[in-house]
Design a protein around this motif. Sequence first.
Motif, PDB file in Angstrom:
ATOM      1  N   LYS A   6       0.823  -1.220   0.000  1.00  0.00           N
ATOM      2  CA  LYS A   6       0.000   0.000   0.000  1.00  0.00           C
ATOM      3  C   LYS A   6       0.846   1.255   0.000  1.00  0.00           C
ATOM      4  CE  LYS A   6      -2.250  -0.504   3.849  1.00  0.00           C
ATOM      5  NZ  LYS A   6      -1.557  -1.642   4.462  1.00  0.00           N
ATOM      6  N   GLY A   7       2.051   1.162   0.575  1.00  0.00           N
ATOM      7  CA  GLY A   7       2.917   2.328   0.669  1.00  0.00           C
ATOM      8  C   GLY A   7       3.679   2.642  -0.598  1.00  0.00           C
ATOM      9  N   GLY A   8       3.441   1.873  -1.666  1.00  0.00           N
ATOM     10  CA  GLY A   8       4.125   2.126  -2.923  1.00  0.00           C
ATOM     11  C   GLY A   8       5.612   1.843  -2.837  1.00  0.00           C
ATOM     12  N   THR A   9       6.391   2.612  -3.597  1.00  0.00           N
ATOM     13  CA  THR A   9       7.842   2.408  -3.661  1.00  0.00           C
ATOM     14  C   THR A   9       8.624   3.674  -3.331  1.00  0.00           C
ATOM     15  OG1 THR A   9       7.882   2.930  -6.038  1.00  0.00           O
ATOM     16  CG2 THR A   9       7.548   0.618  -5.425  1.00  0.00           C
ATOM     17  N   SER A  10       7.946   4.722  -2.888  1.00  0.00           N
ATOM     18  CA  SER A  10       8.616   5.999  -2.606  1.00  0.00           C
ATOM     19  C   SER A  10       9.538   5.879  -1.397  1.00  0.00           C
ATOM     20  CB  SER A  10       7.582   7.097  -2.356  1.00  0.00           C
ATOM     21  OG  SER A  10       6.766   7.300  -3.481  1.00  0.00           O
ATOM     22  N   PRO A  11      10.541   6.756  -1.283  1.00  0.00           N
ATOM     23  CA  PRO A  11      11.418   6.744  -0.117  1.00  0.00           C
ATOM     24  C   PRO A  11      10.644   7.008   1.176  1.00  0.00           C
ATOM     25  CG  PRO A  11      12.378   8.054  -1.889  1.00  0.00           C
ATOM     26  CD  PRO A  11      10.982   7.737  -2.307  1.00  0.00           C
ATOM     27  N   LEU A  12      11.047   6.361   2.256  1.00  0.00           N
ATOM     28  CA  LEU A  12      10.439   6.570   3.567  1.00  0.00           C
ATOM     29  C   LEU A  12      11.160   7.734   4.239  1.00  0.00           C
ATOM     30  CD1 LEU A  12       8.438   5.454   5.722  1.00  0.00           C
ATOM     31  CD2 LEU A  12      10.361   4.103   6.606  1.00  0.00           C
ATOM     32  N   THR A  13      10.440   8.841   4.467  1.00  0.00           N
ATOM     33  CA  THR A  13      11.103  10.060   4.929  1.00  0.00           C
ATOM     34  C   THR A  13      11.083  10.243   6.443  1.00  0.00           C
ATOM     35  OG1 THR A  13       9.110  11.419   4.685  1.00  0.00           O
ATOM     36  CG2 THR A  13      10.538  11.212   2.756  1.00  0.00           C
ATOM     37  N   ASP A  14      10.187   9.511   7.159  1.00  0.00           N
ATOM     38  CA  ASP A  14      10.144   9.667   8.614  1.00  0.00           C
ATOM     39  C   ASP A  14       9.302   8.555   9.221  1.00  0.00           C
ATOM     40  OD1 ASP A  14      10.732  10.748  11.080  1.00  0.00           O
ATOM     41  OD2 ASP A  14       9.438  12.512  10.872  1.00  0.00           O
ATOM     42  N   VAL A  15       9.462   8.351  10.531  1.00  0.00           N
ATOM     43  CA  VAL A  15       8.642   7.435  11.319  1.00  0.00           C
ATOM     44  C   VAL A  15       8.072   8.241  12.480  1.00  0.00           C
ATOM     45  CG1 VAL A  15       8.617   5.377  12.771  1.00  0.00           C
ATOM     46  CG2 VAL A  15       9.985   5.407  10.672  1.00  0.00           C
ATOM     47  N   LEU A  16       6.745   8.280  12.593  1.00  0.00           N
ATOM     48  CA  LEU A  16       6.059   9.107  13.585  1.00  0.00           C
ATOM     49  C   LEU A  16       5.524   8.264  14.729  1.00  0.00           C
ATOM     50  CD1 LEU A  16       3.802  11.238  11.185  1.00  0.00           C
ATOM     51  CD2 LEU A  16       6.136  11.749  11.924  1.00  0.00           C
ATOM     52  N   LEU A  17       5.442   8.870  15.911  1.00  0.00           N
ATOM     53  CA  LEU A  17       4.679   8.279  16.990  1.00  0.00           C
ATOM     54  C   LEU A  17       3.193   8.375  16.650  1.00  0.00           C
ATOM     55  CD1 LEU A  17       6.511   9.805  20.087  1.00  0.00           C
ATOM     56  CD2 LEU A  17       6.751   7.475  19.189  1.00  0.00           C
ATOM     57  N   TYR A  18       2.374   7.641  17.358  1.00  0.00           N
ATOM     58  CA  TYR A  18       0.937   7.671  17.121  1.00  0.00           C
ATOM     59  C   TYR A  18       0.403   9.104  17.230  1.00  0.00           C
ATOM     60  CZ  TYR A  18      -4.042   6.616  17.595  1.00  0.00           C
ATOM     61  OH  TYR A  18      -5.398   6.564  17.428  1.00  0.00           O
TER      62      TYR A  18
END
Length: 527
Positions: free
Chosen positions: A393-405
Amino acid sequence: MKVNKTLRLDSADNVAVALTDLQPGELVSPPKAPTQGAHPEAESAASAIMLEIREQIPMMHKVAVTAISQGDTITKFGQVIGVAAVDILPGSHVHYHNCVLEGLPANFGSSTDAVMAKVPTTPANQRFFRGFRRANGRVGTRNFIGILTSVNCSATVAKQIAAAFSHPAVLQDYPNVDGVIALTHESGCGMRAAGEGFDALTRTLEGYVTHPNFGGVLMVGLGCETMQVQGFLSRAGLQDSATFSSFNIQEVGGTRAAIEKGVERVKTLLTAVNAQSRQQCPLAELTLAVQCGGSDGFSGITANPALGVAADLLVQHGGNVIYSETPEIFGAEHLLKARAVNADVAAKLSERIDWWQAYTRANGFELNNNPSPGNKAGGLSTILEKSLGAQAKGGTSPLTDVLLYAEQRKTRGLVFMDSPGYDPVSVTGQVASGANIIGFTTGRGSAFGFKPVPCFKLSSNTRVYDFMKDDIDINCGTIIDGEQTLTEVGAEIFEAIIAIASGEQTKSETLGYGDSEFCPWKIGAVV
C-alpha cells in the motif's frame, strides 16, 4: 485443460496462489513472474510444467508448486512467509495447518543496511484539486463543524448538541457546510496525567482540533477530568476564536445548560464556516492515509499494490502518504528500512518494532495473533504473509520519517506512523497526523467511513465488489480478471483521489459512515 488457474508471484516462490477454486485431480500450470535477465524460452518451459492438484484448494489460497520438506521455509512474493510444519507434496494446500512460524530462521528477512535517498521527479503537468484553504494555510477536503470532548463524561452533551443539527433542513441555508458531527471517546480520565497514554491522547485531540477538514470546532469538557480543557489548550497554544470555542459542563450549570450553550455556539460557527468555499490547490496539500481491513490472498496482488501505485503518483506530485499499523509490517519491515532516506529513519522503525515486541510480551500475546479468522478464511496463513502484502500500500517511494501515534507529519512524501492494526484506532491516528483523505483496501468486505475525512474503499477481488457494491468504490479485482493492468488501476485510483478531495462523495459518505469510528489509542492502565 485450463492453465491460468494459479499465479506464481516470484520465480523464487515454492507456492502459487489459486485464482479460482481448485479440485483434486485438476492439472494446472502456474504462470511464473519472469526472472530479471532470464531467457524467455526458459521461463516458458518452466511454466509448461504441469501440476496435479491433490486436494480441494479455495480461491486465494496457496498451493505448493514444489516439494517442501518439514523445516524448510515457504516463500511467496520472493520472501519467507513461514516454515513447513510437515513434508508438503506438490499440489497440496498450504495454509496455517502446515505453514507456521515455529522454527523460523533468525535472518528470515532480506537484511540490508542500505538506505535510499532518491527524490521522486515531479511531473511537468502539475495537477490540482479543489479544497478549503484555511487561515493558517492548510487545506481541507471537507468543511465540517466538529464537537470534540476532552473526556467520556461529556460525550452525551456533545452528541445532543450535534443532534440539534442532524436534520438536513437545519443546514439548508449553509450549503458549504458538510455537517455538524460529535466525535466522542472513552478516555480522558482514570489515567496518569503524564506518560505514553496521556501524550497519545493529547496529540490526537490536538490533531483533530486543528485539522483542516474542520472549518470550526467546539470542545466540551466536564471540568474535573484528568484531560483538563484549559490545560490542553495551553499546551496546544489554542484559544477561543471565530472558529474555535470551548467550555466545561460543570462551569455552565449542568447538562441542559451545556446543550443549550453548545447549540448557540454552533449556530455562531455556522456563519463563519459557511463563508469558506473551495478553491484550486496543488496536490502537495493532500495527505493520503493508506489502510487495509479484511485482507485476503488477493490483497497483496491487486488492491494494495494498486493503491501503492496511486500513492507513488501522489508523492511525485508533491503530496504525502501516511502508512501505519505496526503489527502488520512485522516480517516486512526490512523492505521499509531499505527505502529509508537515512539510517536514523531506519533506526526509528526498528525502535517501534522493538516496542511492540515488548508490549505484546507484557500483555501475554504475540504479534502473530494476527491474521484474524477472516484473513485466514481468505487464504492468509501468517503475519509475515499478511505484512508482505500489506506493505505494498505504501508504494515504492522513499520513507522520509517514522512518527509516533498521532504525531504531526514533519516531512513530505511517504511517512510511517506507529499504531495498532485495529483499523479505527489506526485511522484516528493517521487523521490526527494530518491525513485529509483515506484509501482503504479490503478483500473480505469492509463497512467503514471516517468523518471528517472522506474514505474510499477498494476491493481486492470482483466477487466481494459485486456482493458489496454499495460499500466499495473501486474494484481492483479486474487485475486478476485480466481486464486491467496494475498501472491502469493505480491511475484510476489516483484520479479518484483528486475527484474525492474536490468534493465527490464516497460510498461510505453516502451511507452515513464516520460518526462512530473515532477511536484514540488507549495506552496504559485505567485506574
